[in-house]
Write a protein that holds these residues in place. Sequence first.
Motif, PDB file in Angstrom:
ATOM      1  N   PRO A 230     -56.700 -16.843   8.170  1.00  0.00           N
ATOM      2  CA  PRO A 230     -57.452 -18.031   7.754  1.00  0.00           C
ATOM      3  C   PRO A 230     -57.018 -19.301   8.455  1.00  0.00           C
ATOM      4  O   PRO A 230     -57.765 -20.295   8.449  1.00  0.00           O
ATOM      5  CB  PRO A 230     -57.175 -18.108   6.241  1.00  0.00           C
ATOM      6  CG  PRO A 230     -55.953 -17.305   6.014  1.00  0.00           C
ATOM      7  CD  PRO A 230     -55.953 -16.234   7.046  1.00  0.00           C
ATOM      8  N   HIS A 234     -61.254 -19.961  11.934  1.00  0.00           N
ATOM      9  CA  HIS A 234     -62.266 -21.016  11.844  1.00  0.00           C
ATOM     10  C   HIS A 234     -62.177 -22.014  12.985  1.00  0.00           C
ATOM     11  O   HIS A 234     -62.970 -22.960  13.038  1.00  0.00           O
ATOM     12  CB  HIS A 234     -62.126 -21.759  10.510  1.00  0.00           C
ATOM     13  CG  HIS A 234     -60.884 -22.593  10.422  1.00  0.00           C
ATOM     14  ND1 HIS A 234     -59.642 -22.039  10.235  1.00  0.00           N
ATOM     15  CD2 HIS A 234     -60.694 -23.933  10.516  1.00  0.00           C
ATOM     16  CE1 HIS A 234     -58.739 -23.000  10.205  1.00  0.00           C
ATOM     17  NE2 HIS A 234     -59.346 -24.161  10.379  1.00  0.00           N
ATOM     18  N   ALA A 290     -60.469 -17.855  -0.862  1.00  0.00           N
ATOM     19  CA  ALA A 290     -61.864 -18.162  -0.545  1.00  0.00           C
ATOM     20  C   ALA A 290     -62.491 -19.046  -1.615  1.00  0.00           C
ATOM     21  O   ALA A 290     -63.269 -19.969  -1.314  1.00  0.00           O
ATOM     22  CB  ALA A 290     -62.666 -16.874  -0.390  1.00  0.00           C
ATOM     23  N   GLN A 293     -61.988 -22.815  -1.119  1.00  0.00           N
ATOM     24  CA  GLN A 293     -62.438 -23.452   0.131  1.00  0.00           C
ATOM     25  C   GLN A 293     -63.848 -24.019   0.005  1.00  0.00           C
ATOM     26  O   GLN A 293     -64.673 -23.497  -0.753  1.00  0.00           O
ATOM     27  CB  GLN A 293     -62.393 -22.443   1.281  1.00  0.00           C
ATOM     28  CG  GLN A 293     -61.027 -21.831   1.532  1.00  0.00           C
ATOM     29  CD  GLN A 293     -59.973 -22.847   1.875  1.00  0.00           C
ATOM     30  OE1 GLN A 293     -60.201 -23.739   2.697  1.00  0.00           O
ATOM     31  NE2 GLN A 293     -58.802 -22.722   1.247  1.00  0.00           N
ATOM     32  N   GLU A 295     -65.380 -25.006   3.216  1.00  0.00           N
ATOM     33  CA  GLU A 295     -65.803 -25.004   4.618  1.00  0.00           C
ATOM     34  C   GLU A 295     -66.309 -23.605   4.929  1.00  0.00           C
ATOM     35  O   GLU A 295     -65.649 -22.610   4.616  1.00  0.00           O
ATOM     36  CB  GLU A 295     -64.627 -25.390   5.518  1.00  0.00           C
ATOM     37  CG  GLU A 295     -65.042 -25.909   6.892  1.00  0.00           C
ATOM     38  CD  GLU A 295     -65.007 -24.841   7.981  1.00  0.00           C
ATOM     39  OE1 GLU A 295     -64.959 -23.639   7.634  1.00  0.00           O
ATOM     40  OE2 GLU A 295     -65.031 -25.215   9.162  1.00  0.00           O
ATOM     41  N   ARG A 298     -64.058 -21.086   6.768  1.00  0.00           N
ATOM     42  CA  ARG A 298     -62.804 -20.822   6.051  1.00  0.00           C
ATOM     43  C   ARG A 298     -63.037 -19.841   4.890  1.00  0.00           C
ATOM     44  O   ARG A 298     -62.211 -18.961   4.633  1.00  0.00           O
ATOM     45  CB  ARG A 298     -62.219 -22.128   5.518  1.00  0.00           C
ATOM     46  CG  ARG A 298     -61.423 -22.920   6.547  1.00  0.00           C
ATOM     47  CD  ARG A 298     -60.779 -24.131   5.897  1.00  0.00           C
ATOM     48  NE  ARG A 298     -59.966 -24.885   6.826  1.00  0.00           N
ATOM     49  CZ  ARG A 298     -58.666 -24.659   7.043  1.00  0.00           C
ATOM     50  NH1 ARG A 298     -58.062 -23.685   6.389  1.00  0.00           N
ATOM     51  NH2 ARG A 298     -57.991 -25.389   7.895  1.00  0.00           N
ATOM     52  N   ILE A 299     -64.154 -20.021   4.200  1.00  0.00           N
ATOM     53  CA  ILE A 299     -64.488 -19.077   3.125  1.00  0.00           C
ATOM     54  C   ILE A 299     -64.618 -17.667   3.691  1.00  0.00           C
ATOM     55  O   ILE A 299     -64.069 -16.702   3.144  1.00  0.00           O
ATOM     56  CB  ILE A 299     -65.785 -19.505   2.425  1.00  0.00           C
ATOM     57  CG1 ILE A 299     -65.591 -20.828   1.692  1.00  0.00           C
ATOM     58  CG2 ILE A 299     -66.241 -18.424   1.430  1.00  0.00           C
ATOM     59  CD1 ILE A 299     -66.874 -21.400   1.115  1.00  0.00           C
ATOM     60  N   GLU A 355     -69.052 -28.085   6.789  1.00  0.00           N
ATOM     61  CA  GLU A 355     -68.602 -28.526   5.473  1.00  0.00           C
ATOM     62  C   GLU A 355     -69.715 -28.366   4.437  1.00  0.00           C
ATOM     63  O   GLU A 355     -70.801 -28.923   4.592  1.00  0.00           O
ATOM     64  CB  GLU A 355     -68.141 -29.976   5.526  1.00  0.00           C
ATOM     65  CG  GLU A 355     -66.924 -30.215   6.394  1.00  0.00           C
ATOM     66  CD  GLU A 355     -65.672 -29.556   5.837  1.00  0.00           C
ATOM     67  OE1 GLU A 355     -65.620 -29.324   4.602  1.00  0.00           O
ATOM     68  OE2 GLU A 355     -64.760 -29.264   6.637  1.00  0.00           O
ATOM     69  N   SER A 421     -68.210 -16.620  -4.562  1.00  0.00           N
ATOM     70  CA  SER A 421     -68.099 -17.379  -3.312  1.00  0.00           C
ATOM     71  C   SER A 421     -69.412 -17.391  -2.540  1.00  0.00           C
ATOM     72  O   SER A 421     -69.797 -18.414  -1.964  1.00  0.00           O
ATOM     73  CB  SER A 421     -66.988 -16.801  -2.439  1.00  0.00           C
ATOM     74  OG  SER A 421     -65.730 -17.024  -3.015  1.00  0.00           O
TER      75      SER A 421
END
Length: 502
Positions: A230, A234, A290, A293, A295, A298-299, A355, A421
Amino acid sequence: MRLEVILPIFIPLIAGTLSVVVWRSTFYQRWIAVLGTAALLASGLWLLSAVRAEGHVVMQMGNWQAPFGITIVADTLSAVMAVLTGLMGLVVAIYSLGSIPASHERFGYYPLMHLLLAGVAGSFLTGDLFNLYVWFEVMLLASFALLTLGGERAQMEGAIKYVTLNLFSSAIFLSSIGLMYGMVGTLNMADIADKLSEVEHTGMVNVLAVMFMVAFGIKAAAFPLFFWLPASYHTPRVAVSALFAGLLTKVGIYALYRMFTLIFNGDVAYTHTILLWSAGFTMVTGVLGAAAQFEFRRILAFHSVSQIGYMILGLALYTPLALIGGLFYVIHHSLVKTCLFLISGLVYRLTGTYELKELGEVYRHRPGIAILFLIAALSLAGIPPLSGFFAKFIIVRAGLEIGAYTLTGIALAVGLLTLFSMIKIWAEVFWKAAPEGMDMERLKAPVNDSHGRFMLTGIGILIAGILLLGFWGQPVIELFEVMAEQLMNPEGYIEAVLGGEQ
């Protein structure tokens, strides 16, 4: 000479060399990438056909018979992973035509991509531990260079974390190889499996098993040394992130499956119990990361960690059904997670940001892209009748059959959190009203130019694969039954390698 078993390694090496020869022409590099990865996929399918007919395909380099020479060997697992390598390479090559900037192309993006694919294919097809280490280092070199293309601060920070922990893994791996050679006097994996049962010091065998487990667990991004993933996935161009998500961690998973079914299968109560709890912690830490987060990428990166836990769980349960589920999950995850990363890149092209708080209303203006995301996201979460449901169902059923209720409960709970998520991304990116300051004109701009078409083509291929795996999965399951039988009964692998070229 068995060309079908060596071509998946040679083709990307040749394509990479040709890309260097035409260094000044990005046009030729692009189409060498597409044609080279298409040829890699075709060679993988040829190899799979040969393996289906013969069981194992073996080639002894230089006619030096095992265990003295370099062995290239494919069983059903290796052949399927070679096909997956070609498919992921082709999809990313097509997507790259519309997403990789000229500055990256001029600095060797396509030769590095081919080098990475050669390292991946070599890892899947080698029958020798030291050569597995060599192919791991080829992958590390190519992946580090791809991570740093662009030279942005975030990229450099992610690349440093990535390479530092992976070099630590390589050091453990190389030390384990040295100890293994000192113990049995060979590095041919089939020969090791044949001789390790005669070793008197079983405690030392278990120590070696844990060392290999740590080395490959780091490569696979398993708990507790997963944080490099992680921290780095990204940061590069999304095509690079997608290629990594589809293939890199799968090499670590493959190595775990190979080593702990072929070689370290004498004390399952010890080794596979460690794997069992590692799987549980990997699932939980990844999905909780996750959930925190906001972003897009990133998730997805944290969910890559979480899903690795399911694959390890299939190995740890160590029944034929569990192996089928774990390996089916490998294929499902490669398709789905690569697709989600590519969709995140398309959303970025339309909006200029990853984002979640800065996004909204994509469904209203781009319903087709929203539906593509929904298919992949629901499959990742395990909603029937998509591929993720069947992958999770097989693993859960295998766990219940042997009474692993705690880990099975964890797997089910992690599935619910994964759905949470995916709903969060859907609500923030596609459904909610556009936040103030969002560039709506950019979102409404057409994507039917050549770049957009290439990106959509790559995503479309993966969506088709996800749907086929869900709605037409029975032939795949039957193939994986053969795979599980070969892994549970490694005598056929040993005999094929040590018996000479087939």
